[in-house]
Every structure is written in structure tokens, then in C-alpha cells.
Design a protein around this motif. Structure first.
Motif, PDB file in Angstrom:
ATOM      1  N   ILE A  87       0.750  -0.941  -0.129  1.00  0.00           N
ATOM      2  CA  ILE A  87       0.098  -0.042  -0.291  1.00  0.00           C
ATOM      3  C   ILE A  87       0.624   1.223   0.081  1.00  0.00           C
ATOM      4  O   ILE A  87       0.498   2.381  -0.604  1.00  0.00           O
ATOM      5  CB  ILE A  87      -1.006  -0.213   1.065  1.00  0.00           C
ATOM      6  CG1 ILE A  87      -1.790   1.438   1.700  1.00  0.00           C
ATOM      7  CG2 ILE A  87      -0.049  -0.095   2.746  1.00  0.00           C
ATOM      8  CD1 ILE A  87      -3.014   1.257   2.436  1.00  0.00           C
ATOM      9  N   ASP A  88       2.016   0.823   0.299  1.00  0.00           N
ATOM     10  CA  ASP A  88       3.273   2.229   0.215  1.00  0.00           C
ATOM     11  C   ASP A  88       2.978   2.719  -1.054  1.00  0.00           C
ATOM     12  O   ASP A  88       4.012   4.165  -0.720  1.00  0.00           O
ATOM     13  CB  ASP A  88       4.392   2.200   1.491  1.00  0.00           C
ATOM     14  CG  ASP A  88       5.068   1.115   0.897  1.00  0.00           C
ATOM     15  OD1 ASP A  88       4.097  -0.276   1.023  1.00  0.00           O
ATOM     16  OD2 ASP A  88       6.100   0.846   0.960  1.00  0.00           O
ATOM     17  N   ASP A  89       3.809   2.049  -2.435  1.00  0.00           N
ATOM     18  CA  ASP A  89       3.690   2.394  -3.145  1.00  0.00           C
ATOM     19  C   ASP A  89       2.317   3.444  -3.952  1.00  0.00           C
ATOM     20  O   ASP A  89       2.657   4.151  -4.996  1.00  0.00           O
ATOM     21  CB  ASP A  89       4.022   1.443  -4.403  1.00  0.00           C
ATOM     22  CG  ASP A  89       5.237   0.366  -3.781  1.00  0.00           C
ATOM     23  OD1 ASP A  89       6.136   0.693  -3.041  1.00  0.00           O
ATOM     24  OD2 ASP A  89       4.918  -0.342  -4.153  1.00  0.00           O
ATOM     25  N   PHE A  90       1.446   3.003  -3.483  1.00  0.00           N
ATOM     26  CA  PHE A  90       0.004   3.957  -3.075  1.00  0.00           C
ATOM     27  C   PHE A  90       0.107   5.241  -2.782  1.00  0.00           C
ATOM     28  O   PHE A  90      -0.104   6.044  -2.905  1.00  0.00           O
ATOM     29  CB  PHE A  90      -0.745   3.370  -4.109  1.00  0.00           C
ATOM     30  CG  PHE A  90      -1.125   2.621  -4.549  1.00  0.00           C
ATOM     31  CD1 PHE A  90      -0.752   2.474  -5.917  1.00  0.00           C
ATOM     32  CD2 PHE A  90      -0.751   0.315  -4.031  1.00  0.00           C
ATOM     33  CE1 PHE A  90      -0.559   1.664  -6.570  1.00  0.00           C
ATOM     34  CE2 PHE A  90      -0.451  -0.757  -5.105  1.00  0.00           C
ATOM     35  CZ  PHE A  90      -0.532   0.465  -6.500  1.00  0.00           C
ATOM     36  N   SER A  91       0.282   5.086  -1.035  1.00  0.00           N
ATOM     37  CA  SER A  91       0.000   6.170  -0.254  1.00  0.00           C
ATOM     38  C   SER A  91       0.123   7.169  -0.106  1.00  0.00           C
ATOM     39  O   SER A  91       0.103   8.200   0.650  1.00  0.00           O
ATOM     40  CB  SER A  91       0.211   5.361   0.824  1.00  0.00           C
ATOM     41  OG  SER A  91       1.356   4.513   1.398  1.00  0.00           O
ATOM     42  N   GLN A  92       1.954   6.829  -0.866  1.00  0.00           N
ATOM     43  CA  GLN A  92       3.118   7.897  -1.098  1.00  0.00           C
ATOM     44  C   GLN A  92       1.957   9.179  -1.461  1.00  0.00           C
ATOM     45  O   GLN A  92       2.904  10.112  -1.350  1.00  0.00           O
ATOM     46  CB  GLN A  92       4.161   7.874  -1.276  1.00  0.00           C
ATOM     47  CG  GLN A  92       4.092   7.518  -2.612  1.00  0.00           C
ATOM     48  CD  GLN A  92       5.229   6.757  -3.069  1.00  0.00           C
ATOM     49  OE1 GLN A  92       6.583   7.183  -3.023  1.00  0.00           O
ATOM     50  NE2 GLN A  92       5.298   5.604  -4.024  1.00  0.00           N
ATOM     51  N   TYR A  93       1.590   8.808  -2.809  1.00  0.00           N
ATOM     52  CA  TYR A  93       1.071   9.837  -3.190  1.00  0.00           C
ATOM     53  C   TYR A  93      -0.044  10.548  -2.982  1.00  0.00           C
ATOM     54  O   TYR A  93      -0.705  11.341  -3.469  1.00  0.00           O
ATOM     55  CB  TYR A  93       0.600   9.680  -5.285  1.00  0.00           C
ATOM     56  CG  TYR A  93       2.283   9.027  -5.603  1.00  0.00           C
ATOM     57  CD1 TYR A  93       2.906   9.905  -5.935  1.00  0.00           C
ATOM     58  CD2 TYR A  93       2.107   7.267  -6.476  1.00  0.00           C
ATOM     59  CE1 TYR A  93       4.381   9.005  -6.269  1.00  0.00           C
ATOM     60  CE2 TYR A  93       3.504   6.991  -6.728  1.00  0.00           C
ATOM     61  CZ  TYR A  93       4.063   8.484  -6.884  1.00  0.00           C
ATOM     62  OH  TYR A  93       5.553   7.577  -7.114  1.00  0.00           O
ATOM     63  N   VAL A  94      -0.754   9.680  -2.283  1.00  0.00           N
ATOM     64  CA  VAL A  94      -2.266  10.432  -1.442  1.00  0.00           C
ATOM     65  C   VAL A  94      -2.377  11.546  -1.328  1.00  0.00           C
ATOM     66  O   VAL A  94      -3.428  12.717  -1.340  1.00  0.00           O
ATOM     67  CB  VAL A  94      -2.930   9.377  -0.014  1.00  0.00           C
ATOM     68  CG1 VAL A  94      -4.104  10.327   0.235  1.00  0.00           C
ATOM     69  CG2 VAL A  94      -3.036   8.325  -0.832  1.00  0.00           C
TER      70      VAL A  94
END
Length: 258
Positions: A87-94
């Protein structure tokens, strides 16, 4: 548990950062008043939080006690891991995406689309240079042994860069937008450790770099904007900054149309 302690430690730092900026009676100078074309004033005290975070990470590389703490945390995390969550691969851009999503839903931030995009591109450039320079300089091995570019955490830097941008743009509307962004960023850092990709020192330093990159972008905005809006330039010329991340490196592209 040590792992729970990591989360409390990170959240505490984030809360302290937000609180320190909120109580600043001159905080209106933290970002630009574009309507009056006010120049942004640099204040040394704004460097305290990111400098402490980055300093902790750098000192931890050669400090036996902090390295031991890193290893202790890693062992504690490994005991609890059943499977990895990417999930961190996506949450970094949230946090970054939230800045534009809020604007799209009619919740206007401090700056318009063009101005905050220029600030974002500048932030990305500063953050990308800092992260990749540190990675190539220190060559710290990742906890899982996969590579020698663990320090600092690029994912965490990206997340905190976006969180600081979200905070700066919407702190006058509601401080909760900024707090939410920081919580997502802290979670991103926690998952980087959970997934055995980074040490605590990597995550803490990444947070500092992300915050400092956005602050620097606001400080530099008048100069960057003047360069883009120079009367010497063709009035029909349009310039767009396009940030990118290819999984390994962060950077930006510059596209000009005449």
C-alpha cells in the motif's frame, strides 16, 4: 511492543511539526500571498523540525546505539510479518493527489492550479536531488539486503512533501486537511519499515527531506515565477513542469510550447 512505539514516535513528530507551525504568529508568511505579490520571508526557525529529522537519520548511520535500535525494530517487525502490503507504493501519492482533488471539488487552496503546480514541481526537483544524492553518497544496505540505497526513504520523502504542500495550501481553510495528510505520510513510513524496506533512520530522514523540500519550494517560488513570467519571454510561450517517479528515481520534465 517496539513496533507500536515506532508509530507513536512518528506520529508524535508529525504532531509536533504541525503544532510548531500553527502557533507561529507570523505563519501567514509561510506561504505566498500571490494577490499582493508579497515576497516570502525566510525564517531560520522553520528549519528546526526538518533539520532535526534529517540530522537524526544521518547521525544514526554511524551511531552504534541508533543502529542497534534500528536492528531491534527490524527484528520486532519481522516477528509480526505474515505477508507484505504494498500500500505504501500508492499511499505516498495520496497527500499530493488530495491537493488537486480538493480543488476539483471546489475547495480552493491558497494558490491557483498554476502556482501550486510550479511549487509542486520545484518541491519534486529538490526532493529528488536530495534523496538520490544521499542514496548514492551513504550507500546504506536495506533491511532485506536487496540493495545499497536504503537511506533515505524516497517513499516517505514523497509522502511528507505532499503532506506539507497540503498543509500549506489548506491550513487557513481547515488544519485537519494537513493533519490527515501527515497521518497518511506517517503511515507510509511505517509500512516501509513493515515491508522490511527501510530502517527507522531512513524513514525519519525521508520525512525531514520531504517537509524541507516543500518549504524551500515556497521560499523559491517568487524567483521561479519571475523566471517563467519574464517579460523577455515570448507572451505566447507556455511552460509546464511534469514531475515523474519511475520506481527508482524522482525527477521532473520541462515542456515548452511556442
Amino acid at each position: 511492543m517496539v513496533y507500536k512505539g515506532i508509530l507513536y514516535f512518528i506520529i508524535m513528530l508529525i504532531s509536533f511539526s504541525i503544532h510548531a507551525q500553527t502557533i507561529d504568529k507570523f505563519n501567514i508568511q509561510d506561504s505566498l500571498d500571490l494577490k499582493t505579490n508579497k515576497q516570502l520571508h525566510f525564517k531560520v526557525k522553520q528549519l528546526i523540525i526538518p533539520s532535526v529529522l534529517i540530522g537524526y537519520g544521518i547521525i544514526g548511520i554511524g551511531n552504534d546505539q541508533l543502529e542497534s535500535f534500528n536492528s531491534q525494530i527490524r527484528e520486532e517487525v519481522r516477528e509480526d510479518i505474515d505477508k507484505k502490503f504494498t500500500i505504501d507504493d500508492f499511499s505516498q501519492y495520496v497527500p499530493l493527489a488530495s491537493v488537486y482533488a480538493l480543488d476539483a471539488f471546489g475547495i480552493k487552496g491558497k494558490n491557483n492550479f498554476r502556482d501550486k503546480t510550479i511549487i509542486l514541481a520545484t518541491s519534486y526537483l529538490i526532493m529528488g536531488i536530495a534523496v538520490n544524492s544521499f542514496k548514492h553518497t551513504f550507500k546504506v544496505e536495506r533491511p532485506d539486503g536487496s540493495s545499497m540505497n536504503s537511506f533515505p526513504s524516497g517513499h516517505t520523502a514523497t509522502a511528507f512533501m505532499g503532506a506539507e504542500l497540503l498543509y500549506q495550501e489548506y491550513k487557513d481553510t481547515s488544519i485537519w486537511y494537513g493533519i490527515s495528510g501527515y497521518l497518511v505520510a506517517a503511515g507510509t513510513g511505517a509500512f516501509r519499515m513493515y515491508n522490511n524496506k527501510h530502517w527507522l533512520t531512513d524513514v525519519v530522514a525521508g520525512a525531514g527531506i520531504g517537509i524541507l523540500s516543500t518549504k524551500a519550494a515556497y521560499w523559491l517560488y517568487p524567483t521561479v515565477n519571475n523566471l517563467l513570467s519574464s517579460k523577455k519571454n515570448n507572451t505566447n510561450k507556455k511552460t509546464v513542469f511534469i514531475p515523474y517517479y519511475d520506481g527508482k528515481q524522482v525527477g521532473f520534465g520541462l515542456v515548452s510550447a511556442f
